[in-house]
Every structure is written in C-alpha cells, then in structure tokens.
Design an enzyme around this catalytic site. Sequence first.
Site, PDB file in Angstrom:
ATOM      1  N   LYS A 133       1.689  14.716  18.022  1.00 41.92           N
ATOM      2  CA  LYS A 133       0.769  14.414  16.706  1.00 41.92           C
ATOM      3  C   LYS A 133      -0.270  15.714  16.297  1.00 41.92           C
ATOM      4  O   LYS A 133      -0.286  16.135  15.147  1.00 41.92           O
ATOM      5  CB  LYS A 133      -0.106  13.368  17.073  1.00 41.92           C
ATOM      6  CG  LYS A 133       0.905  11.992  16.953  1.00 41.92           C
ATOM      7  CD  LYS A 133      -0.234  10.848  17.423  1.00 41.92           C
ATOM      8  CE  LYS A 133      -1.380  10.637  16.743  1.00 41.92           C
ATOM      9  NZ  LYS A 133      -2.041   9.499  17.397  1.00 41.92           N
ATOM     10  N   LYS A 189      -8.867   1.978  15.393  1.00 42.99           N
ATOM     11  CA  LYS A 189     -10.247   1.809  15.957  1.00 42.99           C
ATOM     12  C   LYS A 189     -10.898   3.184  15.923  1.00 42.99           C
ATOM     13  O   LYS A 189     -11.895   3.148  15.631  1.00 42.99           O
ATOM     14  CB  LYS A 189      -9.510   1.814  17.711  1.00 42.99           C
ATOM     15  CG  LYS A 189     -10.878   1.560  18.464  1.00 42.99           C
ATOM     16  CD  LYS A 189     -10.273   0.956  19.890  1.00 42.99           C
ATOM     17  CE  LYS A 189     -10.112   2.144  20.771  1.00 42.99           C
ATOM     18  NZ  LYS A 189      -9.872   1.671  22.108  1.00 42.99           N
ATOM     19  N   GLU A 248       4.300   2.663  26.730  1.00 43.96           N
ATOM     20  CA  GLU A 248       3.168   3.318  26.613  1.00 43.96           C
ATOM     21  C   GLU A 248       2.109   3.179  27.752  1.00 43.96           C
ATOM     22  O   GLU A 248       1.257   4.111  28.122  1.00 43.96           O
ATOM     23  CB  GLU A 248       2.515   2.941  25.206  1.00 43.96           C
ATOM     24  CG  GLU A 248       1.560   3.921  24.759  1.00 43.96           C
ATOM     25  CD  GLU A 248       1.292   3.622  23.309  1.00 43.96           C
ATOM     26  OE1 GLU A 248       1.660   4.255  22.297  1.00 43.96           O
ATOM     27  OE2 GLU A 248       0.127   2.831  23.003  1.00 43.96           O
ATOM     28  N   HIS A 271      27.600  -9.543  20.107  1.00 47.87           N
ATOM     29  CA  HIS A 271      28.509  -9.080  19.273  1.00 47.87           C
ATOM     30  C   HIS A 271      28.283  -7.559  19.245  1.00 47.87           C
ATOM     31  O   HIS A 271      28.791  -6.714  18.470  1.00 47.87           O
ATOM     32  CB  HIS A 271      28.652  -9.605  18.197  1.00 47.87           C
ATOM     33  CG  HIS A 271      29.043 -10.901  18.245  1.00 47.87           C
ATOM     34  ND1 HIS A 271      30.501 -11.350  18.048  1.00 47.87           N
ATOM     35  CD2 HIS A 271      28.633 -12.349  18.346  1.00 47.87           C
ATOM     36  CE1 HIS A 271      30.801 -12.725  18.305  1.00 47.87           C
ATOM     37  NE2 HIS A 271      29.283 -13.127  18.494  1.00 47.87           N
ATOM     38  N   GLU A 273      -1.450   8.910  10.951  1.00 50.11           N
ATOM     39  CA  GLU A 273      -0.687   8.196  10.004  1.00 50.11           C
ATOM     40  C   GLU A 273      -1.214   6.937   9.025  1.00 50.11           C
ATOM     41  O   GLU A 273      -1.037   6.892   7.723  1.00 50.11           O
ATOM     42  CB  GLU A 273       0.652   7.236  10.775  1.00 50.11           C
ATOM     43  CG  GLU A 273       1.733   8.440  11.452  1.00 50.11           C
ATOM     44  CD  GLU A 273       1.230   8.639  12.761  1.00 50.11           C
ATOM     45  OE1 GLU A 273       1.779   9.284  13.670  1.00 50.11           O
ATOM     46  OE2 GLU A 273      -0.040   8.483  13.065  1.00 50.11           O
ATOM     47  N   GLY A 324      -5.364  -0.232  21.935  1.00 48.09           N
ATOM     48  CA  GLY A 324      -4.444  -0.729  20.864  1.00 48.09           C
ATOM     49  C   GLY A 324      -3.481  -1.722  20.978  1.00 48.09           C
ATOM     50  O   GLY A 324      -3.135  -2.559  20.138  1.00 48.09           O
ATOM     51  N   ARG A 325      -2.642  -1.472  22.034  1.00 50.23           N
ATOM     52  CA  ARG A 325      -1.387  -2.248  22.183  1.00 50.23           C
ATOM     53  C   ARG A 325      -1.889  -3.567  22.759  1.00 50.23           C
ATOM     54  O   ARG A 325      -1.231  -4.638  23.126  1.00 50.23           O
ATOM     55  CB  ARG A 325      -0.542  -1.789  23.113  1.00 50.23           C
ATOM     56  CG  ARG A 325      -1.063  -1.118  24.496  1.00 50.23           C
ATOM     57  CD  ARG A 325       0.048  -0.220  25.339  1.00 50.23           C
ATOM     58  NE  ARG A 325      -0.377   0.364  26.390  1.00 50.23           N
ATOM     59  CZ  ARG A 325      -1.313   1.392  26.516  1.00 50.23           C
ATOM     60  NH1 ARG A 325      -1.821   2.010  25.157  1.00 50.23           N
ATOM     61  NH2 ARG A 325      -1.711   1.786  27.592  1.00 50.23           N
TER      62      ARG A 325
END
Length: 545
Positions: free
Chosen positions: A509, A207, A354, A385, A213, A268-269
């Site tokens: 960050k 955005k 978040e 399992h 990253e 973003g999410r």
Amino acid sequence: MKFNYFKKNKYFKILYKNFKNIKNIHIKDLFLNDKNRFKKFSINFMDIMVLDYSKNIINDNIMKFLCKFAKEIKLNKEIKKMFKGEKINKTENSSVLHVALRRPIISKNFLKKNIMLKVKKSLEEMKTFSERVINGRLRGFTNKKITDIINIGIGGSELGPKMVNTALKDYKNHLNIHYLSNIDNNNLIDILRKIDLEKSLFLIVSKTFKTYETIKNANSVKKYFNNKINKKKFFSKHFYAVSNNKNEAIRFGIKKNNIFKIFKSIGGRYSVWSSAGLSIMLSIGYKNFLKFLNGANKMDDHFYNEPYNKNIPIILSLISFWYNIFFNAETEAILTYSNRLNKFTDYIQQLNMESNGKNIDKNGEKVLYNTSQIIWGGVGTNCQHSFFQLLHQGTRFVPCDFISFVNNRNKNFYNHNINLLSNFLAQTKSLAFGSNFIEKFSKKYKSNKNNAKLYKIFFGNTPSNSIMFKSISPKNIGILLSMYEHKIFTQGIILNIFSFDQWGVELGKNLSKIIYKNLKNRKKVNYEYDSSTHGLIKYYKKWKK
C-alpha cells in the site's frame, strides 16, 4: 520442516510418535474398529448445532494428547487474558476487545475500564439512528425516505458486514445495502447507476479514517454528490462516518453528530459486532442485531468455560494444527451448503490468513514451520462441479469443513433443501470412505492400463468436519462467526504468533502511493525501480489514453 519450538513440548513428541502409527490408517478402518465413533467425536451445541469431527484421521489417543499439548502451552491462561482485556496485541500495545461487544461473561473485568458502558452507549446510538432510517423519520435533503445505504469500506469494514447481510437476506427490510470497497472505478460506477442520491445514505467506515481505498472512494462519492446536488449544505444529510479518528472525519466534512465511534482495540476483521456493522443493523433491525450478538456471546461462554475435549473452537483448532504440522496440509477448504453463505469463505479467508499469516514468532524469531493454512472453498453444490474432482481424486491433502442448515425460512421448493442436504452428507461420506471398488484394486487392474475402471477409483481418506445447524438465523450466524474467531485465536496461541496485527498489508500500500505519483507524471520513469516495474510503467504510459 523444523519443529524446534514444538519439540520443547512433552506431548508434541508423544503426538509425533502417534502420528507415525496412524498416518497410514484409513478413515474407513477407524470406523470399523470403533462402533461408537460418531458419539465419541461429535458435540451437540445447545441443540441448535452439531459438530461431527469423527471423519478425521484421529483416535482417542490423538485427541487426548492434543488436549494435553494445549494444556502444556497454557492455552487456558491465554484465553483468560483476552477475556480480561489484557494487552495481548503486543506489537500494537493493545487489548483485544471484540468479545466485549457481545456482553462478555467476565463483564466485571471490562467494567473496570468502563468498556461495557461504552458498548452500551454505542449500541444505543446505532439503535436510534437505524430505527429513524428504517421508519422513515430520517430523510434526505428533498424529504424523501431513504431507500439505499452505501457502505464505503474495505477489508473488515466490508467483508464482515457484507457476508452477514448476505447470510441473513431473509431477515432484511426494505432498505437496499450496497458495498463500495474496490478502487476499480467500475465498483463505484455500478453502485451510482443503481441509486437515487436523494434517497441514499453513505457510511464511510474506516477506523483511522485514512484507509487509502476507502478515502479515495469517499472523496469520489463526495465530489459526485456535490456536483450533482450543487449545494454543500445538503452533504450532512447524506454522509455519516464510522471511525475512531473523529478529527479526520470532521476535516473530511462529516458533522460531529454523524460520527459513530469504533473502539481502538477492535481489529478490523473482528469489527462486525461493532458500529462497523451498522449496515447490518440497518438491514435486519436492532432486535435481530441483538440476537446476532447474543449468538456470539453463547459461543464465547462455551469457549471460555468448556474443557478442551468438549470445546468446539479448541477441538477445531487442534485438528487444524494436527493436519498443518504433522500432515503438512497447506490448505483448508470451507464448503458451505447454503447459498446464503456464498460470502463466508471470503470472510474466513481474511480472518484466518490476515491473523495467522505470520513468519515471526512472539520471541522475535523467524518461524520455521507453517503458520496459517491457505483458506479456500465455495458453495455446494456448485463447487462439486468445479474443484471437487481434485478433492476426490487429486494428489493434494485437503482437510475440509462442511457447513449446512437443516431448515431455512423459504418454504417453497422444499425438495430442493432435501437434495442440498443429501449432497452435503454424500460428499463428506464419499471423501472419507472412497468407493467400494478400492477392495478390487488388484494387480489384475494395475497391469491393464487401458481398463477404464482404473480411472473410477476413489481412495477416500480425505478428512472433514461437518457443522450442521438446525436453521439459519441471526443467532446462529453469530454462533458460527464466533466459533471461527476463537478457532483462529487458538491457532495463533498454539503457533506462538501474534494474531491481532496485520503489518503485512502495509508494504504494498505504501509503495503504491509512490508509484501513483510516477504514473501521473508524464515525464520519464523513475529509474530507481527494478527493470520489471520500470518496464510495466513504460507500457502503461504508452497505452494510457
């Protein structure tokens, strides 16, 4: 745990009294005392999904007072604020408009701000682009058809699209979709080994177009492409951006016409419905993407209109609040009985933790109660399992959501699907009711420590919600995601926190940029660090080849 904020609420006090009465009652007894329990505590949504919440430690009074509690905190007023496009994201002075991407029921409110016109334009641009790629009209610099799409993004720019494309794998076309997110260079190398640059398109999804990253990976790919192709004029045929920062994307080298806008008020999410979901449209096509949006819109409609006691996201949220605050449940498990949903828990983990992992409330006060639970889980039957031993016989209290699909598009090995669903049903039943041996758990067995039967006791009383869909489809995945979005939004209102910022991701960050410079510098370590960081940097410099 201190509940000063909730104690102002009349119905919280009533709920606390009811909690004392019900906390030691077994789910088995709740069923024995109420033959209509399933009918009472289940909701059929459009005859394509059923929510069964009968296997919870609740009764009529609990649900009644939870709904009254929600009414007292004026939940409905807060829901309307979001759908009207008001600036409910106070810390960033922004509206929260992801529901607008699904053509909301209250479209008049959005039209005042021309949001719907912008949404329509964005969808048309995505449609034109995706159809040109899918049909082979848009080609690479050697005129070869595109076969691979590399989505470069992180967080919501990767988790959501990747999860949806995995879920809808049976609807995909010939295009191969790859996701580059981690700055571990192995992620980059693994993708570059699979693709042919002449037949690949790169989507840089950020955005701000400043996500560390994402831009780091984008620069590495850009450098690799230019070195291999050795002609910069071909760059524009293979690189596109999804961003709200057009200037920064252009500075990177993206052509103006190759930039798809993402709206500032889309977190973003919550961006999977927007141009950030372009890789989904490229994979399943425009018509299926519209069905995905339509499914979300159907759940939006339900969430906005239905009363609390028939409202699926609100019920899920209130039950989650019930366990979080009263039972002190620190975690929730999401268990998906479909291998197509093997990325779903990761997605909901980000969406929940978040959004609601906050320790300051809306009044600027330190929160004195638990906010977001820790979200974890896995895919059935694999997880049966591994960690199901803890769910059945451990000491932790872990409420669960079980998700399944009755039908899928793969008609081969039909009995496998029956086996899968039988495990889904067996696990919810056994977690709730335990084993019949409980009745035989007497002093006789307690006194004999070597009796093997002691170790085969299942006490049950682990609550769960069962979410069963008729089939897996773009529309139903849209319903599922929207349902959890609204559940999490509701939790934020109840907990009196701001759900739509994520300042907590910034500190580490920003510090990493300082440490990065120090790691590159071969001279002595900056002694302003603590002794631990200082010591580890010294080892890095000693061992780095």
